[in-house]
Design an enzyme around this catalytic site. Structure first.
Site, mmCIF file in Angstrom:
data_model
loop_
_atom_site.group_PDB
_atom_site.id
_atom_site.type_symbol
_atom_site.label_atom_id
_atom_site.label_comp_id
_atom_site.label_asym_id
_atom_site.label_seq_id
_atom_site.Cartn_x
_atom_site.Cartn_y
_atom_site.Cartn_z
ATOM 1 N N ARG A 80 0.750 -1.351 0.023
ATOM 2 C CA ARG A 80 0.013 0.157 0.113
ATOM 3 C C ARG A 80 0.835 1.374 0.009
ATOM 4 N NH1 ARG A 80 -4.736 0.126 4.342
ATOM 5 N NH2 ARG A 80 -2.924 0.891 5.928
ATOM 6 N N LYS A 183 -2.730 6.195 0.977
ATOM 7 C CA LYS A 183 -2.633 6.836 2.499
ATOM 8 C C LYS A 183 -1.783 8.124 2.538
ATOM 9 C CE LYS A 183 -2.530 4.843 6.980
ATOM 10 N NZ LYS A 183 -3.836 5.125 7.508
ATOM 11 N N GLU A 219 -16.390 6.446 3.565
ATOM 12 C CA GLU A 219 -15.639 5.984 4.681
ATOM 13 C C GLU A 219 -16.301 6.463 5.869
ATOM 14 O OE1 GLU A 219 -11.824 4.520 4.788
ATOM 15 O OE2 GLU A 219 -11.184 5.940 3.350
HETATM 16 C C1 LIG Z 1 -8.838 6.653 5.741
HETATM 17 C C2 LIG Z 1 -8.711 5.159 6.417
HETATM 18 N N1 LIG Z 1 -9.560 4.331 5.955
HETATM 19 C C3 LIG Z 1 -9.620 3.118 6.357
HETATM 20 C C4 LIG Z 1 -8.286 2.783 7.292
HETATM 21 C C5 LIG Z 1 -8.466 1.162 7.968
HETATM 22 O O1 LIG Z 1 -7.066 0.635 6.967
HETATM 23 P P1 LIG Z 1 -6.328 -0.497 7.618
HETATM 24 O O2 LIG Z 1 -7.237 -1.465 8.070
HETATM 25 O O3 LIG Z 1 -5.311 -0.764 6.812
HETATM 26 O O4 LIG Z 1 -5.627 -0.019 8.972
HETATM 27 C C6 LIG Z 1 -7.548 3.735 7.766
HETATM 28 C C7 LIG Z 1 -6.391 3.301 8.686
HETATM 29 O O5 LIG Z 1 -5.390 2.862 8.613
HETATM 30 C C8 LIG Z 1 -7.713 5.097 7.251
HETATM 31 O O6 LIG Z 1 -6.683 6.110 7.647
#
Ligand SMILES: Cc1ncc(COP(=O)(O)O)c(C=O)c1O
Length: 336
Positions: A80, A183, A219
């Site tokens: 990622r 991210k 989200e």
């Molecule tokens: C915007 C956002 N969505 C979803 C997630 C959840 O992702 P993950 O399960 O990989 O932590 C995160 C946190 O990491 C996030 O910042």
């Protein structure tokens, strides 16, 4: 560690002994450097500061009953981060470099891995940014990759506790063809006002709708949204959501439990038909949602909370992370 109260740790920054740094210069990654300073010395014209060339990751390591440290799905975070780097034209760390820095930073700070049974874990925060100077809007020629760790407490101090969310039509965190799927820091800057407003009104977070039509669920604060409808696990499909590693893992576990799974567009009104709802991510695994309030229409959607299926999914995933059950999907690596 005599002065850390593991049971009372927040999800926040605690100073540890060491962090790691690596520079990308002249087209290649250099040697990994170990530092005990919490500060970085960077150029004032670094593109990270002016044009937001920055991305980060978040993953956790857990102490097992057997005294072994387990790291959960680090390779997915590595991929990622490569994708985020590509998305905003930064140098991509190799999977090997990401792995080396992850394992090394944990080993150097071994004494900060919270003991088994405290619910706490060691959070690893890799951060990649444009460190080279640029005044025109252009990608940097130099990049810096930093890995630090911090012990974090269980997200919910009283255990698995249900939260309320507020629908927002006033803010978007990401545009349909924008950077929501990466991210990158800019998405989080864009989310701060809406989150603060929700907190001030007594909600745990906001539920974002799709930026174009304001019709579909996107989200849920800094987490993915999922719901249980009869015996189906449903989660939104959208180009502006971050592909959550927790969500991906829950889908696998749901299928393994015999549930159907669907990744598709979810209209806001469909919330009326869901039995359970939750926000998922590394920080909390699952935050069960008890209600979602749509202030514009004075409508409240309510769910069984915590629901039986959410509870089961949470228990299986956390047991795999802690090494309490067999890791049948090969998600865990031991840090030796
Ligand atoms: C915007 C956002 N969505 C979803 C997630 C959840 O992702 P993950 O399960 O990989 O932590 C995160 C946190 O990491 C996030 O910042």
């Amino acid at each position: 560690m005599e002065n850390i109260n593991w049971g009372e740790l927040p999800f926040g920054y605690v100073k540890t002994d060491y962090n790691l740094r690596c520079y990308y210069r002249n087209g290649k990654w250099g040697e990994i450097e170990t530092s005990s300073s919490e500060f970085l010395n960077i150029h004032m014209a670094a593109t990270a500061l002016h044009y937001g060339q920055e991305s980060f990751e978040g993953l956790k390591a857990f102490m097992g009953k057997d005294g072994k440290i387990r790291l959960f799905r680090w390779e997915e975070n590595a991929k990622r981060m490569q994708n985020s780097a590509k998305g905003i034209m930064m140098a991509e760390p190799t999977i090997e470099l990401f792995k080396k820095m992850t394992f090394e930073v944990i080993k150097l700070n071994k004494k900060f891995v919270p003991p088994y049974g405290t619910g706490a874990s060691l959070y690893i925060r890799p951060v990649l940014f444009g460190s080279g100077p640029q005044v025109g809007v252009k990608p940097a020629g130099e990049y810096m990759l930093v890995f630090f760790v911090t012990p974090v407490g269980p997200y919910f101090k009283e255990g698995f506790s249900p939260v309320s969310m507020l629908v927002t039509r006033e803010f978007d965190r990401a545009a349909p063809l924008g950077t929501g799927k990466y991210k990158v820091g800019g998405n989080y800057a864009a989310s701060l006002t809406s989150m603060e407003k929700a907190h001030n009104s007594g909600f745990a977070n906001v539920l974002y709708l799709d930026a174009k039509e304001k019709k579909y669920i996107d989200e849920c604060g800094p987490a993915n949204f999922f719901a249980i409808k009869d015996s189906t696990y449903v989660t939104p499909k959208s180009d502006s959501i971050l592909p959550s590693i927790t969500n991906m893992s829950l889908i696998t576990l749901a299928e393994d439990m015999g549930l159907k799974t669907e990744r598709r567009k979810i209209e806001l009104e469909e919330l009326d038909t869901f039995d359970e709802a939750g926000a998922c991510g590394t920080a909390a695994v699952i935050s069960p949602i008890k209600s979602i309030f749509d202030d514009d229409n004075k409508k409240e959607y309510k769910f069984n909370s915590p629901g039986e299926i959410s509870k089961k999914l949470y228990n299986i995933l956390t047991s795999i992370q802690n090494g309490d059950v067999e890791d049948k999907f090969n998600w865990v690596d031991i840090v030796e």
